[in-house]
Motif scaffolding. Structure first.
Motif, PDB file in Angstrom:
ATOM      1  N   PHE A 177       0.974  -0.977  -0.420  1.00 58.54           N
ATOM      2  CA  PHE A 177       0.070  -0.016  -0.016  1.00 58.54           C
ATOM      3  C   PHE A 177       1.071   1.223   0.361  1.00 58.54           C
ATOM      4  O   PHE A 177       1.989   1.324  -0.031  1.00 58.54           O
ATOM      5  N   MET A 178       0.726   2.251  -0.323  1.00 60.66           N
ATOM      6  CA  MET A 178       0.877   3.348  -0.156  1.00 60.66           C
ATOM      7  C   MET A 178       0.177   5.032  -0.614  1.00 60.66           C
ATOM      8  O   MET A 178      -0.975   4.811  -0.098  1.00 60.66           O
ATOM      9  N   VAL A 179       0.876   6.033   0.215  1.00 60.09           N
ATOM     10  CA  VAL A 179       0.050   6.864   0.951  1.00 60.09           C
ATOM     11  C   VAL A 179       0.608   7.920   0.685  1.00 60.09           C
ATOM     12  O   VAL A 179       2.066   8.432   1.021  1.00 60.09           O
ATOM     13  N   ALA A 180       0.599   8.933  -0.262  1.00 57.26           N
ATOM     14  CA  ALA A 180       1.292  10.524  -0.480  1.00 57.26           C
ATOM     15  C   ALA A 180       0.531  11.950   0.193  1.00 57.26           C
ATOM     16  O   ALA A 180      -0.622  12.063  -0.546  1.00 57.26           O
ATOM     17  N   ALA A 181       0.659  12.613   0.746  1.00 58.70           N
ATOM     18  CA  ALA A 181       0.381  13.415   1.085  1.00 58.70           C
ATOM     19  C   ALA A 181       1.510  14.629   1.238  1.00 58.70           C
ATOM     20  O   ALA A 181       3.080  14.590   1.050  1.00 58.70           O
ATOM     21  N   ALA A 182       1.390  16.314   1.845  1.00 58.09           N
ATOM     22  CA  ALA A 182       1.717  17.255   1.848  1.00 58.09           C
ATOM     23  C   ALA A 182       2.663  17.839   2.862  1.00 58.09           C
ATOM     24  O   ALA A 182       3.432  18.266   2.971  1.00 58.09           O
TER      25      ALA A 182
ATOM     26  N   VAL B 183      -6.584   6.908 -13.368  1.00 59.76           N
ATOM     27  CA  VAL B 183      -5.806   6.701 -14.294  1.00 59.76           C
ATOM     28  C   VAL B 183      -6.368   5.335 -14.408  1.00 59.76           C
ATOM     29  O   VAL B 183      -5.776   4.077 -13.616  1.00 59.76           O
ATOM     30  N   PHE B 184      -6.495   4.097 -15.467  1.00 56.13           N
ATOM     31  CA  PHE B 184      -7.354   3.450 -15.066  1.00 56.13           C
ATOM     32  C   PHE B 184      -6.099   3.047 -17.110  1.00 56.13           C
ATOM     33  O   PHE B 184      -6.736   3.194 -17.928  1.00 56.13           O
ATOM     34  N   ASP B 185      -5.948   1.618 -16.575  1.00 53.00           N
ATOM     35  CA  ASP B 185      -5.751   0.829 -17.690  1.00 53.00           C
ATOM     36  C   ASP B 185      -6.778  -0.075 -19.124  1.00 53.00           C
ATOM     37  O   ASP B 185      -7.701   0.672 -18.709  1.00 53.00           O
ATOM     38  N   ALA B 186      -5.959   0.185 -20.150  1.00 59.49           N
ATOM     39  CA  ALA B 186      -7.595  -0.679 -21.737  1.00 59.49           C
ATOM     40  C   ALA B 186      -7.806  -1.549 -21.070  1.00 59.49           C
ATOM     41  O   ALA B 186      -9.300  -1.781 -21.574  1.00 59.49           O
ATOM     42  N   PHE B 187      -7.629  -2.700 -19.573  1.00 58.37           N
ATOM     43  CA  PHE B 187      -8.801  -3.255 -19.246  1.00 58.37           C
ATOM     44  C   PHE B 187      -9.714  -3.106 -18.216  1.00 58.37           C
ATOM     45  O   PHE B 187      -9.308  -3.309 -17.579  1.00 58.37           O
ATOM     46  N   GLY B 188      -9.061  -1.327 -17.541  1.00 60.16           N
ATOM     47  CA  GLY B 188     -10.110  -1.507 -16.586  1.00 60.16           C
ATOM     48  C   GLY B 188      -9.486  -1.852 -15.814  1.00 60.16           C
ATOM     49  O   GLY B 188     -10.205  -1.124 -14.457  1.00 60.16           O
ATOM     50  N   ARG B 189      -8.015  -1.608 -15.236  1.00 60.17           N
ATOM     51  CA  ARG B 189      -7.484  -1.938 -13.412  1.00 60.17           C
ATOM     52  C   ARG B 189      -6.592  -0.197 -13.740  1.00 60.17           C
ATOM     53  O   ARG B 189      -6.698  -0.165 -14.175  1.00 60.17           O
ATOM     54  N   LEU B 190      -6.807   0.049 -12.096  1.00 60.50           N
ATOM     55  CA  LEU B 190      -6.348   1.093 -11.739  1.00 60.50           C
ATOM     56  C   LEU B 190      -4.786   1.665 -11.866  1.00 60.50           C
ATOM     57  O   LEU B 190      -4.310   0.849 -11.775  1.00 60.50           O
ATOM     58  N   TYR B 191      -4.461   2.321 -12.372  1.00 61.93           N
ATOM     59  CA  TYR B 191      -3.455   2.790 -12.729  1.00 61.93           C
ATOM     60  C   TYR B 191      -2.359   3.729 -11.764  1.00 61.93           C
ATOM     61  O   TYR B 191      -1.275   3.215 -12.095  1.00 61.93           O
ATOM     62  N   ALA B 192      -2.917   4.685 -11.736  1.00 61.37           N
ATOM     63  CA  ALA B 192      -2.794   6.315 -11.284  1.00 61.37           C
ATOM     64  C   ALA B 192      -3.526   6.761 -10.170  1.00 61.37           C
ATOM     65  O   ALA B 192      -4.461   6.753 -10.473  1.00 61.37           O
ATOM     66  N   VAL B 193      -3.053   7.401  -9.727  1.00 60.70           N
ATOM     67  CA  VAL B 193      -4.038   8.557  -8.279  1.00 60.70           C
ATOM     68  C   VAL B 193      -3.110   9.967  -8.807  1.00 60.70           C
ATOM     69  O   VAL B 193      -1.872   9.870  -8.161  1.00 60.70           O
TER      70      VAL B 193
ATOM     71  N   SER C  75       3.316  24.291  -7.802  1.00 56.47           N
ATOM     72  CA  SER C  75       2.095  23.614  -7.338  1.00 56.47           C
ATOM     73  C   SER C  75       2.428  22.464  -6.057  1.00 56.47           C
ATOM     74  O   SER C  75       3.624  22.078  -5.537  1.00 56.47           O
ATOM     75  N   GLY C  76       1.973  20.638  -5.789  1.00 56.50           N
ATOM     76  CA  GLY C  76       1.790  19.895  -5.056  1.00 56.50           C
ATOM     77  C   GLY C  76       1.538  18.664  -4.625  1.00 56.50           C
ATOM     78  O   GLY C  76       0.813  18.300  -3.998  1.00 56.50           O
ATOM     79  N   ILE C  77       2.193  18.507  -5.904  1.00 61.11           N
ATOM     80  CA  ILE C  77       0.833  17.352  -6.594  1.00 61.11           C
ATOM     81  C   ILE C  77       1.635  16.030  -5.969  1.00 61.11           C
ATOM     82  O   ILE C  77       3.161  16.051  -5.418  1.00 61.11           O
ATOM     83  N   GLN C  78       1.178  14.453  -5.699  1.00 65.55           N
ATOM     84  CA  GLN C  78       1.167  14.073  -5.108  1.00 65.55           C
ATOM     85  C   GLN C  78       0.654  12.776  -6.313  1.00 65.55           C
ATOM     86  O   GLN C  78      -0.515  12.604  -6.748  1.00 65.55           O
ATOM     87  N   ALA C  79       1.535  11.963  -6.451  1.00 69.54           N
ATOM     88  CA  ALA C  79       0.796  10.440  -7.554  1.00 69.54           C
ATOM     89  C   ALA C  79       2.075   9.649  -6.658  1.00 69.54           C
ATOM     90  O   ALA C  79       2.849   9.220  -6.990  1.00 69.54           O
ATOM     91  N   ILE C  80       1.060   8.573  -7.689  1.00 74.04           N
ATOM     92  CA  ILE C  80       1.322   7.155  -6.693  1.00 74.04           C
ATOM     93  C   ILE C  80       0.579   6.293  -8.074  1.00 74.04           C
ATOM     94  O   ILE C  80      -0.518   6.397  -9.338  1.00 74.04           O
ATOM     95  N   VAL C  81       1.146   5.385  -8.806  1.00 76.63           N
ATOM     96  CA  VAL C  81       1.875   3.699  -9.950  1.00 76.63           C
ATOM     97  C   VAL C  81       1.402   3.136  -9.760  1.00 76.63           C
ATOM     98  O   VAL C  81       2.326   2.240  -8.978  1.00 76.63           O
ATOM     99  N   LYS C  82       0.470   2.410  -9.955  1.00 77.19           N
ATOM    100  CA  LYS C  82       0.575   0.945  -9.694  1.00 77.19           C
ATOM    101  C   LYS C  82       1.215  -0.206 -11.043  1.00 77.19           C
ATOM    102  O   LYS C  82       1.441   0.016 -11.738  1.00 77.19           O
ATOM    103  N   THR C  83       2.197  -1.164 -10.091  1.00 73.42           N
ATOM    104  CA  THR C  83       3.056  -1.515 -11.380  1.00 73.42           C
ATOM    105  C   THR C  83       2.822  -2.919 -10.645  1.00 73.42           C
ATOM    106  O   THR C  83       2.088  -3.402  -9.826  1.00 73.42           O
ATOM    107  N   PRO C  84       3.349  -4.212 -11.299  1.00 74.34           N
ATOM    108  CA  PRO C  84       3.125  -5.384 -11.335  1.00 74.34           C
ATOM    109  C   PRO C  84       4.685  -5.426 -10.144  1.00 74.34           C
ATOM    110  O   PRO C  84       3.945  -6.875  -8.922  1.00 74.34           O
ATOM    111  N   GLU C  85       5.088  -4.588  -9.689  1.00 74.48           N
ATOM    112  CA  GLU C  85       5.924  -5.092  -8.126  1.00 74.48           C
ATOM    113  C   GLU C  85       5.768  -4.714  -7.199  1.00 74.48           C
ATOM    114  O   GLU C  85       5.190  -5.016  -5.969  1.00 74.48           O
ATOM    115  N   GLY C  86       3.911  -3.687  -7.378  1.00 69.96           N
ATOM    116  CA  GLY C  86       3.511  -2.951  -5.854  1.00 69.96           C
ATOM    117  C   GLY C  86       3.726  -1.280  -6.337  1.00 69.96           C
ATOM    118  O   GLY C  86       2.703  -0.654  -7.912  1.00 69.96           O
ATOM    119  N   PHE C  87       3.368  -0.327  -6.293  1.00 66.77           N
ATOM    120  CA  PHE C  87       3.326   0.847  -6.324  1.00 66.77           C
ATOM    121  C   PHE C  87       4.776   2.029  -6.258  1.00 66.77           C
ATOM    122  O   PHE C  87       6.036   1.572  -5.549  1.00 66.77           O
TER     123      PHE C  87
END
Length: 588
Positions: free
Chosen positions: A54-59, A479-489, A561-573
């Motif tokens: 799991f992961m959390v990104a905050a300011a 963001v969701f990929d072509a298969f409807g899987r969550l990719y990015a927050v 800016s204060g961008i927080q980005a999480i990307v889901k990968t095959p290994e986790g986040f």
């Protein structure tokens, strides 16, 4: 020029390493595009964070760490987001808190369902369209409208958190509030950024409660490292832990909010107990659209964020950005796309309960491609005009820019794959500069309305009306990929610049294949249908001459800016947190 591309600053040194930087840009003299919602306080190079579960990104590191602890205890993404928000109320009080409002996107991994909740503030029942018109018949100066009770909207954040917890929380309500209660009681060290903003602030110390809390008797901001305790906020949270949001929207806390707003000596407001008791969270239809092989989803009106981001991406989809890469040519197309999106935003976007917003027409692919055809590869259009989207109702409207200012963003993915993208705000830095007896600041969200009710005899969609929610640019995104899987927050603070910040990050992630930290760190650039704005001290500054050769009027700005980005990968986040503020991305 220094481009911060390094990734090696250790997390434990993050807060201490923040540099106190450029001077505050000042308040706008009249309503328009504010260049810097919150002052820049330097940048810190950070490494992309990784996690498996799991992961959390905050300011702020304290807020992110508290959220991670909740996830470790088996909490949901919503549980963690609630904890993070309440800790941010303490450690980043200038940006968000229970005295403000928020938009929340929730992804249910098991049910494959996206829900968006609107906790935006509302105008009091007594609000009138001429609220921000002075005795001379002209719009008030922004600062004169902001400071005091007149600018305060009915807060929605706490009701939003409670509703999200009712639907998706796993841990007890009191448990997710406990970390903020402990921190309020025990205290925390004032960070370099908070100290820097307090030192530049000229109106907060005029409020006696805020002065006693944030400043020394000689008027100087309390120093970096000073332990700040807030027993009043701890008591407020204890009441909320025991009795839910009812403790906030009725009873002693509510009466104090009303007294604080209506009792301001020079600029009183008109919130009533009935306004507070009547506040409701609204579930909105998500605004989703395709971008190449991806599906991008965000918050619908009264937010303009998702609509404008999708318009920009739809225009950019007509170009091979992967081949172009970051540079002046891509910035030209990005800025022109921003001009077109903001032209539509300023005319059509407002609270849908008060005006027919042609959301579907604005994100219609054929309409967006027709707008893309207006862009010249060789020359900037300068200023775009609004288009005629499909399904537009026959209504005569006047455009309005409007000022929108500082916020915060929270991105979370839990061990079950559920996700939260929440952007949260009290509007300007330190809001209305009013602190309640309950230990929290109140928003100045009503200045997100147009100060003018009409122009050239035509009504402005985003004018002040009783019970109305002001237009926002907040753009929490999934963001969701072509298969409807969550990719990015993804999401960011930054007032009306949020739209460009989020669109830039998405392009960097999806077209330029940057890791989240590199995408966040990339210099900001774009246009809000005015000058082309490039971020000082970044690679974007190098594009100035080439853009000017295409006819762009270029301004170099601090773009905090204060961008927080999480990307889901095959290994986790993999996560990135904006080095322009104090954020971190952490997980297990």
């Amino acid at each position: 020029m220094t481009c911060l591309r390094g990734r090696n600053a250790p997390l434990r040194h993050l807060v201490a390493a923040v540099l106190i930087g450029a001077a505050f840009a000042g308040n706008a003299g009249a309503q328009g595009l504010a260049p810097a919602p919150e002052a820049a306080t330097g940048r810190v190079a950070k490494s992309a964070a990784t996690a498996q579960r799991f992961m959390v990104a905050a300011a702020n590191p304290l807020a992110a760490s508290a959220g991670r602890d909740i996830l470790r205890a088996g909490g949901s993404a919503v549980d963690a987001a609630i904890t993070v928000q309440l800790v941010l109320n303490l450690v980043e009080p200038q940006s968000s808190g229970i005295g403000g409002g928020a938009f929340l996107l929730h992804w249910d991994e098991a049910g494959k369902r996206l829900v968006t909740l609107d906790g935006r503030e509302t105008a009091p029942a007594a609000a009138k369209p001429d609220r921000f018109i002075g005795p001379d018949g002209k719009p008030l100066r922004f600062v004169d409208a902001v400071v005091g009770g007149r600018s305060v909207g009915v807060p929605g954040t706490l009701k939003l958190l409670e509703e999200a917890h009712r639907r998706w929380g796993r841990l007890p309500w009191a448990q997710v509030l406990a970390p903020a209660i402990r921190l309020a009681d025990d205290g925390f060290a004032i960070s370099p950024r908070l100290n820097g903003l307090l030192s530049r602030e000229t109106n907060l110390a005029k409020d006696s409660r805020a002065a006693a809390y944030f400043y020394e008797p000689d008027g100087k901001a309390k120093a970096i490292g000073t332990i700040l305790r807030n027993p009043a906020f701890a008591q407020t949270l204890r009441a909320i832990a025991g009795n839910g949001s009812q403790a906030f929207y009725a009873g002693p806390i509510a009466r104090d909010i009303v007294a604080t707003v209506t009792g301001h000596k020079t600029n009183p407001g008109d919130i009533t107990l009935d306004d507070l008791a009547g506040y409701k969270v609204e579930e909105r239809e998500p605004v989703c659209g395709a971008y190449r092989v991806w599906r991008i989803c965000g918050m619908g009106p009264p937010s303009s964020g998702a609509v404008a981001v999708q318009q920009m991406l739809g225009i950019l989809e007509t170009r091979n950005l992967a081949r172009l890469g970051p540079g002046a040519e891509a910035a030209h197309w990005f800025s022109e796309a921003g001009r077109l999106a903001f032209a539509d935003r300023n005319l059509y976007l407002a609270d849908p309960a008060f005006i027919g917003v042609p959301t579907g027409g604005l994100i219609d692919r054929d309409y967006i491609r027709s707008r893309a055809g207006l862009i010249s590869p060789e020359r900037s259009m300068g200023r775009a005009k609004a288009g005629e989207p499909p399904n537009k109702r026959a209504q005569l409207l006047a455009p309005s820019d409007g000022i929108e200012n500082g916020t915060s963003h929270i991105s979370v993915v839990d061990a079950q794959g559920n996700a939260v993208s929440m952007t949260t705000t009290i509007e300007d830095g330190f809001g209305a500069r009013l602190m309640t007896a309950g230990g929290f600041l109140l928003n100045n969200e009503l200045t997100d309305f147009s100060f003018l009710a009409e122009e050239d005899g035509k009504p402005v969609a985003n004018r002040v009306e009783p019970g109305k929610r002001p237009r926002s640019s907040m753009a929490p995104t999934l963001v969701f990929d072509a298969f409807g899987r969550l990719y990015a927050v993804v999401g960011s603070p930054g007032g009306s610049q949020i739209i460009g910040y989020v669109a830039k990050t998405l392009v960097a992630l999806l077209d330029w294949k940057m890791d989240p930290q590199a995408a966040v760190d990339l210099g900001n650039f774009g246009s809000r249908n005015g000058p082309t704005e490039l971020e000082k001290g970044t690679e974007a500054e190098d594009w100035k001459s080439a853009l000017e050769a295409k006819g762009h009027e270029v301004r170099l700005l601090e773009m905090t800016s204060g961008i927080q980005a999480i990307v889901k990968t095959p290994e986790g986040f993999v996560g990135g947190a904006d080095g322009r503020r104090e954020g971190v991305a952490i997980g297990d």
